[in-house]
Design an enzyme around this catalytic site. Structure first.
Site, PDB file in Angstrom:
ATOM      1  N   PHE A 140       0.853  -1.188   0.000  1.00  0.00           N
ATOM      2  CA  PHE A 140       0.000   0.000   0.000  1.00  0.00           C
ATOM      3  C   PHE A 140       0.886   1.234   0.000  1.00  0.00           C
ATOM      4  O   PHE A 140       1.742   1.385   0.875  1.00  0.00           O
ATOM      5  CB  PHE A 140      -0.937   0.039   1.210  1.00  0.00           C
ATOM      6  CG  PHE A 140      -1.859   1.237   1.179  1.00  0.00           C
ATOM      7  CD1 PHE A 140      -2.966   1.259   0.340  1.00  0.00           C
ATOM      8  CD2 PHE A 140      -1.599   2.356   1.949  1.00  0.00           C
ATOM      9  CE1 PHE A 140      -3.805   2.379   0.279  1.00  0.00           C
ATOM     10  CE2 PHE A 140      -2.435   3.479   1.891  1.00  0.00           C
ATOM     11  CZ  PHE A 140      -3.536   3.483   1.065  1.00  0.00           C
ATOM     12  N   ASP A 224       9.220   2.986   1.622  1.00  0.00           N
ATOM     13  CA  ASP A 224       7.996   3.599   2.127  1.00  0.00           C
ATOM     14  C   ASP A 224       7.914   3.322   3.623  1.00  0.00           C
ATOM     15  O   ASP A 224       7.534   2.234   4.050  1.00  0.00           O
ATOM     16  CB  ASP A 224       6.780   3.034   1.383  1.00  0.00           C
ATOM     17  CG  ASP A 224       5.470   3.663   1.862  1.00  0.00           C
ATOM     18  OD1 ASP A 224       5.457   4.289   2.945  1.00  0.00           O
ATOM     19  OD2 ASP A 224       4.457   3.519   1.151  1.00  0.00           O
ATOM     20  N   LYS A 253       2.305   9.918   8.260  1.00  0.00           N
ATOM     21  CA  LYS A 253       1.602   9.430   9.458  1.00  0.00           C
ATOM     22  C   LYS A 253       2.114   9.967  10.791  1.00  0.00           C
ATOM     23  O   LYS A 253       1.733  11.053  11.187  1.00  0.00           O
ATOM     24  CB  LYS A 253       1.566   7.893   9.437  1.00  0.00           C
ATOM     25  CG  LYS A 253       0.661   7.356   8.318  1.00  0.00           C
ATOM     26  CD  LYS A 253       0.081   5.986   8.596  1.00  0.00           C
ATOM     27  CE  LYS A 253      -1.096   5.694   7.684  1.00  0.00           C
ATOM     28  NZ  LYS A 253      -0.748   5.069   6.425  1.00  0.00           N
TER      29      LYS A 253
END
Ligand SMILES: *Cc1c(COP(=O)(O)O)cnc(C)c1O
Length: 401
Positions: A140, A224, A253
């Site tokens: 993702f 990532d 995040k």
């Protein structure tokens, strides 16, 4: 206008675009790991806004930094330097061994910056054919068109094609990557632990093997770390457990502790790739978000939260394994790293029912990859709160078993 929780839910159902499936509660305030809804019910927040609220809710140092910055200077655009942003870039480079930081507002934007950097790098070297990516199945990377092209899950991709040229290899398959590498591949994009894919750690040696393959083919290695970074796994970056230095890193995040901010970090050799005008962001790196991120990093350092994430992660793993032993019809394994963990459920479990039963008993969790009950609590969580949360999961598993 003061509305009750039920009235607010009704408004939400009527006016919000219905692309989310939200339960009939409205969260109103939080303190540390605890959060309350408008009806006054208390929950332990073990999702932390999907690994975002690293310091929990309303941490006093973070609140002070954000309030003071809001009262001083919130936004200026990138026509000018601003102090928190410059200090943040310095801090992030120090923590990661990278040379340069570009700031944006979300994870997907951080990935976009990584992908544009990779393409432009080879364009600048007159290798325009070098535009493909290698990414992984079940990965993702976000929902913008470029990040979505890298994402390896049909549920997010279906109906949005055609997407860019990406080869998706099974996660952990070194030979698959070797076979997919060609002179057309600009970058390998990888999570050091697949978060949304189900909290799946990289197999031993995988990231080092990718580093070697990238070096040999000339492709860039893009990590990532949007979910795994900012100390969550017990190192500032999860890739640091493997002793691997990436070419490019994406963060978001947990970075802002709850205020939107993303970052692309890169090595010295890549600092000339994107000249003025070639990439940018209006809000990116604004003083408010930068001050929030600086405060978050300061508290993580002062309170030793990265080492604590490792230690408490071991406790959580042990307690989850005990659940697997007791309720084998519901759970089959526990996995993850630091404070990014999962109880892997049996296929027969109705995950929506499970989450609603946990909520009723005052625990907020998420399910990732369809089968992983994901724990991503604030890094300030205590041993006792972990035991309390696992106790609730144990009780609900007992009910389901
Ligand atoms: C959440 C996430 C993203 C996307 O971040 P957004 O802020 O939602 O755009 C990308 N990659 C990983 C690994 C993530 O966990």
């Amino acid at each position: 206008m003061t509305l009750s929780q039920d009235q607010l839910v009704e408004f939400g159902q009527q006016y919000l675009y219905p692309n989310y499936r939200q339960p009939s509660i409205v969260l109103s305030h939080g303190k540390g790991v605890e959060i309350w809804d408008k009806a006054g019910k208390r929950y332990l927040d073990f999702m932390a806004g999907i690994a975002v609220n690293a310091l929990g809710h309303a941490h006093p140092s973070w609140v002070r930094a954000v309030s003071e910055q809001a009262a001083t200077l919130a936004h200026v655009s990138n026509y000018f330097y601003n102090e928190p942003n410059v200090l943040l870039a310095h801090k992030l480079c120090e923590l990661t061994g990278m040379a340069r930081a570009f700031f944006c507002n979300s994870g997907a934007e951080a990935i976009e910056a990584c992908l544009k950097l990779a393409r432009r790098h080879f364009f600048n070297q007159a290798q325009v054919e070098r535009h493909r990516l290698i990414a992984f199945k079940q990965s993702f990377h976000g929902r913008t068109m470029g990040a979505l092209a890298a994402t390896g899950q049909a549920a997010y991709r279906d109906g949005f094609g055609p997407l860019g040229s990406v080869t998706h290899v099974p996660y952990g398959d070194v030979e698959g990557v070797r076979a997919a590498l060609s002179p057309e591949v600009a970058a390998i994009v990888v999570e050091p632990l697949q978060g949304e894919g189900g909290v799946v750690p990289a197999p031993e040696g995988f990231l080092a093997a990718l580093r070697e393959l990238a070096d040999r083919s000339g492709a860039l290695l893009v990590l990532d770390e949007i979910q795994t970074g900012i100390g969550r796994t017990g190192q500032f970056l999860a890739v640091q457990h493997a002793g691997v230095q990436p070419d490019v890193v994406a963060l978001a995040k947990g970075l802002g502790g709850g205020i939107p901010i993303g970052a692309m970090l890169c090595r010295r050799e890549l600092e000339g790739v994107l000249p003025p005008g070639s990439h940018g962001s209006t809000f990116g790196g604004n003083p408010l978000a930068s001050a929030a991120a600086l405060a978050t990093l300061q508290v993580i350092e002062q309170e030793g939260l990265t080492a604590k994430a490792f230690k408490l992660g071991e406790q959580l793993q042990g307690e989850l394994e005990a659940i697997v032993a007791r309720h084998s019809k519901v759970a089959k394994a526990a996995r993850g790293a630091g404070l990014l963990r999962a109880l892997v459920l049996q296929e027969s479990v109705d995950t929506r029912l499970l989450l609603s039963k946990l909520r009723d008993r005052g625990l907020l969790l998420t399910v990732a990859g369809g089968v992983a009950l994901r724990f991503s609590p604030p890094l300030i969580v205590s041993e006792a709160q972990i035991t309390e949360a696992v106790g609730i999961v144990d009780a609900v598993c007992g009910e389901l078993q």
